[in-house]
Design a protein around this motif. Structure first.
Motif, PDB file in Angstrom:
ATOM      1  N   GLU A   1      11.112  -7.785   0.634  1.00  0.00           N
ATOM      2  CA  GLU A   1      11.161  -6.783  -0.444  1.00  0.00           C
ATOM      3  C   GLU A   1      10.652  -7.365  -1.762  1.00  0.00           C
ATOM      4  OE1 GLU A   1      14.079  -3.661  -0.710  1.00  0.00           O
ATOM      5  OE2 GLU A   1      15.351  -4.926   0.560  1.00  0.00           O
TER       6      GLU A   1
ATOM      7  N   ASN B   1      10.160  -4.908  -4.724  1.00  0.00           N
ATOM      8  CA  ASN B   1      11.432  -4.367  -5.230  1.00  0.00           C
ATOM      9  C   ASN B   1      12.178  -5.407  -6.063  1.00  0.00           C
ATOM     10  OD1 ASN B   1      11.031  -1.923  -4.055  1.00  0.00           O
ATOM     11  ND2 ASN B   1      12.282  -2.332  -2.242  1.00  0.00           N
TER      12      ASN B   1
ATOM     13  N   GLU C   1      10.289   4.884  -6.519  1.00  0.00           N
ATOM     14  CA  GLU C   1      10.345   4.385  -5.143  1.00  0.00           C
ATOM     15  C   GLU C   1       8.985   4.522  -4.465  1.00  0.00           C
ATOM     16  OE1 GLU C   1      14.247   5.862  -3.672  1.00  0.00           O
ATOM     17  OE2 GLU C   1      13.449   5.105  -1.749  1.00  0.00           O
TER      18      GLU C   1
ATOM     19  N   LEU D   1       6.602   1.897  -5.703  1.00  0.00           N
ATOM     20  CA  LEU D   1       6.952   0.561  -5.192  1.00  0.00           C
ATOM     21  C   LEU D   1       6.572   0.419  -3.716  1.00  0.00           C
ATOM     22  CD1 LEU D   1      10.367  -0.063  -6.991  1.00  0.00           C
ATOM     23  CD2 LEU D   1       8.280  -1.395  -7.296  1.00  0.00           C
TER      24      LEU D   1
END
Ligand code: AMP
Length: 467
Positions: A20, A23, A65, A68
């Protein structure tokens, strides 16, 4: 020569080896938002391609979101940008991405390069076409133009040519590289999370994502993080270190540990206590100019055995007054930002702690506000740093020397201008007594002692860029 964009304060964040990555970088930038609010960007790598997204504005407003998700991969770097009006354009927002002979790369840079104008001129003569007015782009072109051997040699060859402050992250398809200038001007820390490495301007970014702080990236050090792990080299050396003392005074967040793991809040409290020892006055209450003056005010109150309270309330939902472009707006800005608590202040002798006076605008407005709106009987201003007499060329956004009130006025003249009953600054000796001498600091904004010279430029010429 005004193409050179000299005003830059920024935050950088990087991660290697986490599914991730984008993030985490988003969260890291979120925690570093105080280092730059003009624009932000993230560049990720999935091992084969780089993916870039950047915009003007705040991190939370830019990245959804959905956005990303378009930044896949296990490696990423991010950047928060802070600069003055004029250079407020998307093309200057980082990371800067480019393709060259050895493939794509992206960089995120915090600091200021003092020889960027000369390097840029030379590079342009050789045919380089710049996309932005940011001095950081010089590094990209130096790497692309370098005739040194492999990629690492090219990076080393490039960073040896630039002079100034740089905490730099470089992203390639399969690796993350971090380099810090030999003086260690801006902070840069290394951490770890779930076996992945993270690098951030300040450790408060590690706290948010649950990463553990390992150590600082050392001044002059280059870290290469790839599949094989982490490798350290020391390609840059300087006769001394010169970490920016203003990071402690104003710029870094109090919950961060910088310059060898020293807590910023604790340091500010010590500045406040020292200031109290240096400036005795009979008073009833200590208050702070929020937020930056709060830790020093608590330290001051503890040392002077006076009560501390929140006598000024800050509206957190507006931008910093300092970066408003016009005088008229800045005057208004202080009022819009701060309001006195009359119930606490009325009829009292108040000591007000702020971290610094730049132009004097804020202090003048605050004194007036405390007397008129707050009903204070006396207003004693205490500044938890020495007079700001010199502009910064290494990455803190300060105005020209002419605009720095302390460059041309002594404390008594400034006291009269801001209409305070008394005004005392922390002494330079007092400040130096507090910061551990195991480290060397840049104190140029307080003593005009500039540790990194300006090759091919004189100080006066350098200052012209700030006009
Ligand atoms: P001035 O009104 O120009 O004297 O600005 C003083 C205020 O600006 C103080 O309250 C400081 O906390 C704040 N300040 C000092 N340096 C900076 C900076 N580089 N960026 C933004 N704000 C700053």
């Amino acid at each position: 020569m005004l193409f050179h964009d000299i005003h830059e304060e920024c935050g950088v964040f990087g991660v290697y080896g986490h599914p991730e990555a984008a993030n985490l970088t988003y969260l890291g930038l979120y925690a570093l938002q105080h280092r730059g609010q003009e624009g932000a960007g993230i560049c990720s790598s999935d091992g084969r391609h780089l993916h870039l997204d950047k915009s003007m504005g705040l991190v939370a407003d830019i990245f959804s979101e959905k956005r990303l998700k378009k930044l896949p991969g296990h490696i990423a770097i991010g950047h928060n940008r802070y600069s003055t009006a004029g250079s407020s354009v998307l093309k200057n927002v980082q990371p800067i991405m480019a393709n060259f002979a050895l493939g794509p790369l992206a960089i995120a840079h915090n600091g200021n390069l003092v020889n960027a104008p000369e390097l840029r001129e030379e590079l342009e003569k050789e045919g380089a076409i710049f996309q932005s007015t940011s001095d950081s782009e010089v590094i990209v072109h130096l790497i692309a133009h370098s005739k040194a051997g492999d990629f690492y040699d090219r990076v080393i060859h490039s960073v040896r040519q630039v002079s100034g402050a740089f905490s730099l992250l470089i992203l390639r398809e399969k690796e993350l590289i971090a380099v810090r200038d030999a003086y260690g001007v801006r902070p840069l820390s290394l951490g770890q999370i779930d076996g992945a490495y993270v690098i951030a301007s300040e450790t408060c970014a590690f706290d948010l994502i649950g990463a553990t702080y390992i150590r600082d990236v050392e001044p002059g050090e280059m870290l290469i993080i790839d599949e094989a792990g982490i490798k350290s080299m020391q390609p840059l050396t300087a006769s001394r270190h010169a970490s920016c003392i203003f990071e402690f005074i104003y710029f870094s967040r109090p919950d961060s540990y910088i310059f060898g793991g020293q807590n910023v809040n604790e340091m500010r409290k010590k500045f406040g206590a020292q200031l109290s020892r240096e400036s005795d006055v009979d008073a009833d209450l200590v208050i702070a100019v929020p937020d930056s003056g709060v830790p020093a005010a608590i330290g001051f109150a503890e040392e002077s055995k006076l009560p501390f309270d929140f006598g000024l309330i800050r509206n957190h939902y507006i931008g910093r007054t300092f970066i408003e472009p016009k005088q008229s707006i800045r005057h208004f800005g202080v009022k819009i930002k701060l309001n006195p608590v009359r119930k606490l202040l009325e009829g009292k002798r108040i000591i007000v702690i702020d971290d610094s006076i730049v132009r004097g605008t804020t202090s003048k407005k605050i004194v007036k506000m405390l007397r008129e709106g707050g009903g204070a009987k006396e207003v004693h201003i205490r500044i938890s740093s020495p007079p700001t007499v010199g502009p910064c060329f290494y990455g803190i956004d300060t105005p020209t020397r002419q605009e720095l009130i302390a460059s041309s006025h002594n404390a008594e003249e400034i006291r009269r201008y801001i209409t305070a009953d008394t005004l005392v600054y922390l002494s330079l000796e007092g400040l130096k007594r507090i910061v551990p001498m195991s480290h060397n600091y840049c104190t140029a904004c307080f003593d005009n002692n500039y540790p990194i010279s300006f090759p091919g430029e004189h100080l006066e010429q350098m200052e012209l860029f700030l006009k």
